[in-house]
Write a protein that holds these residues in place. Structure first.
Motif, mmCIF file in Angstrom:
data_model
loop_
_atom_site.group_PDB
_atom_site.id
_atom_site.type_symbol
_atom_site.label_atom_id
_atom_site.label_comp_id
_atom_site.label_asym_id
_atom_site.label_seq_id
_atom_site.Cartn_x
_atom_site.Cartn_y
_atom_site.Cartn_z
ATOM 1 N N GLY A 22 0.785 -1.228 0.000
ATOM 2 C CA GLY A 22 0.000 0.000 0.000
ATOM 3 C C GLY A 22 0.811 1.269 0.000
ATOM 4 N N VAL A 23 2.141 1.170 -0.061
ATOM 5 C CA VAL A 23 3.012 2.352 -0.144
ATOM 6 C C VAL A 23 3.908 2.137 -1.364
ATOM 7 C CG1 VAL A 23 4.734 3.769 1.018
ATOM 8 C CG2 VAL A 23 2.960 2.615 2.365
ATOM 9 N N TRP A 24 3.727 2.933 -2.400
ATOM 10 C CA TRP A 24 4.390 2.661 -3.671
ATOM 11 C C TRP A 24 5.911 2.541 -3.565
ATOM 12 C CZ3 TRP A 24 1.582 0.210 -6.624
ATOM 13 C CH2 TRP A 24 0.284 0.575 -6.966
ATOM 14 N N PRO A 25 6.623 3.471 -2.942
ATOM 15 C CA PRO A 25 8.087 3.298 -2.884
ATOM 16 C C PRO A 25 8.506 2.077 -2.077
ATOM 17 C CG PRO A 25 7.389 5.178 -1.565
ATOM 18 C CD PRO A 25 6.206 4.757 -2.362
ATOM 19 N N ARG A 249 -3.661 18.511 13.889
ATOM 20 C CA ARG A 249 -3.617 17.850 12.593
ATOM 21 C C ARG A 249 -2.456 16.856 12.532
ATOM 22 N NH1 ARG A 249 -3.153 21.378 7.582
ATOM 23 N NH2 ARG A 249 -1.286 22.072 8.699
ATOM 24 N N VAL A 250 -2.580 15.918 11.608
ATOM 25 C CA VAL A 250 -1.508 14.980 11.287
ATOM 26 C C VAL A 250 -1.226 15.112 9.804
ATOM 27 C CG1 VAL A 250 -0.815 12.566 11.146
ATOM 28 C CG2 VAL A 250 -2.133 13.365 13.121
ATOM 29 N N CYS A 251 0.032 15.350 9.458
ATOM 30 C CA CYS A 251 0.424 15.515 8.055
ATOM 31 C C CYS A 251 1.451 14.447 7.683
ATOM 32 C CB CYS A 251 1.014 16.902 7.804
ATOM 33 S SG CYS A 251 -0.179 18.252 7.948
ATOM 34 N N VAL A 252 1.196 13.754 6.570
ATOM 35 C CA VAL A 252 2.086 12.700 6.090
ATOM 36 C C VAL A 252 2.421 12.945 4.626
ATOM 37 C CG1 VAL A 252 1.135 11.012 7.702
ATOM 38 C CG2 VAL A 252 0.178 11.194 5.397
ATOM 39 N N ARG A 257 -0.421 7.620 2.530
ATOM 40 C CA ARG A 257 -1.822 7.947 2.805
ATOM 41 C C ARG A 257 -2.521 6.862 3.624
ATOM 42 N NH1 ARG A 257 -4.321 9.796 -1.403
ATOM 43 N NH2 ARG A 257 -2.447 10.134 -2.655
ATOM 44 N N LYS A 258 -2.105 5.624 3.478
ATOM 45 C CA LYS A 258 -2.813 4.544 4.175
ATOM 46 C C LYS A 258 -2.614 4.622 5.691
ATOM 47 C CE LYS A 258 0.283 0.565 4.571
ATOM 48 N NZ LYS A 258 0.361 -0.887 4.377
ATOM 49 N N TYR A 259 -1.591 5.347 6.135
ATOM 50 C CA TYR A 259 -1.327 5.461 7.559
ATOM 51 C C TYR A 259 -1.993 6.675 8.212
ATOM 52 C CZ TYR A 259 2.393 2.037 6.721
ATOM 53 O OH TYR A 259 3.101 0.912 6.374
ATOM 54 N N LEU A 260 -2.551 7.569 7.420
ATOM 55 C CA LEU A 260 -3.069 8.825 7.978
ATOM 56 C C LEU A 260 -4.153 8.570 9.016
ATOM 57 C CD1 LEU A 260 -3.078 11.878 8.024
ATOM 58 C CD2 LEU A 260 -4.678 11.862 6.087
ATOM 59 N N GLY A 261 -5.122 7.715 8.708
ATOM 60 C CA GLY A 261 -6.198 7.437 9.653
ATOM 61 C C GLY A 261 -5.687 6.791 10.931
ATOM 62 N N THR A 262 -4.722 5.881 10.804
ATOM 63 C CA THR A 262 -4.171 5.198 11.974
ATOM 64 C C THR A 262 -3.453 6.172 12.897
ATOM 65 O OG1 THR A 262 -3.900 3.161 10.700
ATOM 66 C CG2 THR A 262 -2.626 3.364 12.729
#
Length: 403
Positions: A22-25, A249-252, A257-262
């Protein structure tokens, strides 16, 4: 050998961990890593395949052939390379398939995939060249050792990465120099005549000068790779990082993006504590989104092997703001650290939701895990009172406390 390589590819992809999904790199780096192990096996396999010319006793016939040397060598070299690439592709395809639902827009990063293909090609060329030049049956295992030693013991010329953190990318110059070195070694593998003196139309051809020129070119290529700089370089921060709507806020990075909610849920657990006992920043930033010159950038969180690393950074940022700034006499340093460590360990467990945040070592030295677990099960008000008691103890131990 092909089923073995495919099994190895899938085992390396899914057998270690799956946090890269789920994380391209990260998925790209995971897809290229099996190429390191392919290289070890393919180097020996290519050496054995190329050594058939000696085992069959056809070295002189090939030297006297009308076809150019590279046209004779090319099918043999390709037979080894195709095995590696066929085994490499399924892992790449699966990495894309399992990552696409969570990773959002984008694709696997070509630079990582090319790096893996480059390593496979280089290993095949090393093995092919060794098997053609030397007749010994020990050459295949020696080729395996050379491929392994070159990648593990000589870091400046490595052709693989262990992880693809979003803050870094493959350096274009490093990739170009490695691609050029691979082409050079491939050309040598296809064109250099065997090591022994060969007969051609009654003339004796000494190959020593040719081998000397080739060795000089190879040395120059290696030197170019070493001087090209690190394989991975820092990426510029995105102009529009991905941020949550809540406060704080939380900025990534967009790729995470898949970790933002967590992570946003982790911060919400800290905010839920009553009476304002904790001092939180307005925004929690992922490492690399802010310039390193910003004083607070050093406390920005990192996502290492999944979100389990994040509570440590979040708790450190909150502890730095919440714990008063005190002068600590030398005779009470251990007692002062004991209180701070317990508070920090509690924040990590509170943030993550369970004691797994402290890892196998159980968190900072001297921390009573049983006490932390008991506190976590208290009502919200009870946990807030425990934090106040820790802060009061810290002020009493220290001197000239502020904040």
């Amino acid at each position: 050998m092909l089923p073995l390589l495919i099994a190895l590819d899938l085992a390396m992809l899914f057998g270690r961990s799956t946090w890269w999904i789920g994380v391209w790199p990260e998925a790209s780096a995971a897809a290229q890593l099996p190429a390191f192990f392919f290289g070890i096996l393919l180097g020996g396999g290519a050496a054995w395949t190329a050594g058939r010319v000696h085992r069959a006793g056809t070295a002189e016939q090939l030297a006297a052939a009308m076809q150019p040397r590279w046209r004779i060598e090319l099918p043999v070299w390709l037979s080894s390379l195709i095995f590696g690439l066929i085994a490499y592709v399924p892992g790449v395809a699966l990495a894309f398939i399992v990552s696409a639902p969570d990773a959002g827009p984008g694709f696997l990063w070509p630079s990582y995939l090319l790096l893996g293909a480059c390593l496979i090609t280089l290993s095949v060329s090393i093995g092919h060249l060794a098997g053609k030049l030397w007749q010994s049956r020990f050459i295949p295992p020696i080729a395996v050792a050379v491929c392994l030693f070159g990648q593990v013991m000589v870091p400046p010329i490595r052709f693989y990465v262990l992880s693809g953190h979003v803050q870094a990318e493959v350096s274009p110059s490093a990739l170009i120099t490695r691609f050029t070195l691979t082409l050079l070694l491939t050309a040598m593998a296809l064109t250099l005549p065997p090591r022994q003196v060969v007969r051609d139309a009654g003339w004796r051809l000494n190959t020593a000068p040719i081998r000397g020129i080739a060795a000089a070119m190879l040395f120059s290529g290696l030197a170019t790779v070493v001087t090209a700089g690190p394989l991975l370089v820092a990426r510029p921060a995105p102009a529009d990082p991905l941020c949550s709507d809540e406060s704080p806020r939380v900025c990534v990075w967009p790729e995470n993006r898949k970790y933002l909610g967590t992570i946003d849920a982790m911060v919400a657990r800290l905010v839920a504590l009553p009476n304002g006992v904790l001092k939180l920043p307005d925004t929690f930033y992922e490492r690399g989104l802010r310039d390193a010159s910003v004083p607070e950038a050093g406390s920005d969180f990192q996502i290492l092997a999944g979100p389990v690393s994040v509570p440590f950074f979040l708790s450190s940022a909150v502890t730095a703001r919440t714990v008063p700034d005190c002068e600590v006499p030398q005779d009470v340093e251990q007692q002062f650290s004991h209180e701070v460590f317990h508070l920090d360990a509690y924040l990590q467990v509170r943030t993550f939701g369970n004691a797994a945040a402290l890892g196998e070592g159980g968190g900072p030295p001297g921390v009573d895990i049983k006490e932390i677990v008991q506190v976590i099960h208290l009502p919200e008000s009870g946990q807030a009172d425990w934090i106040k008691d820790r802060l009061t103890a810290i002020r009493q131990i220290g001197a000239n406390c502020h904040g």
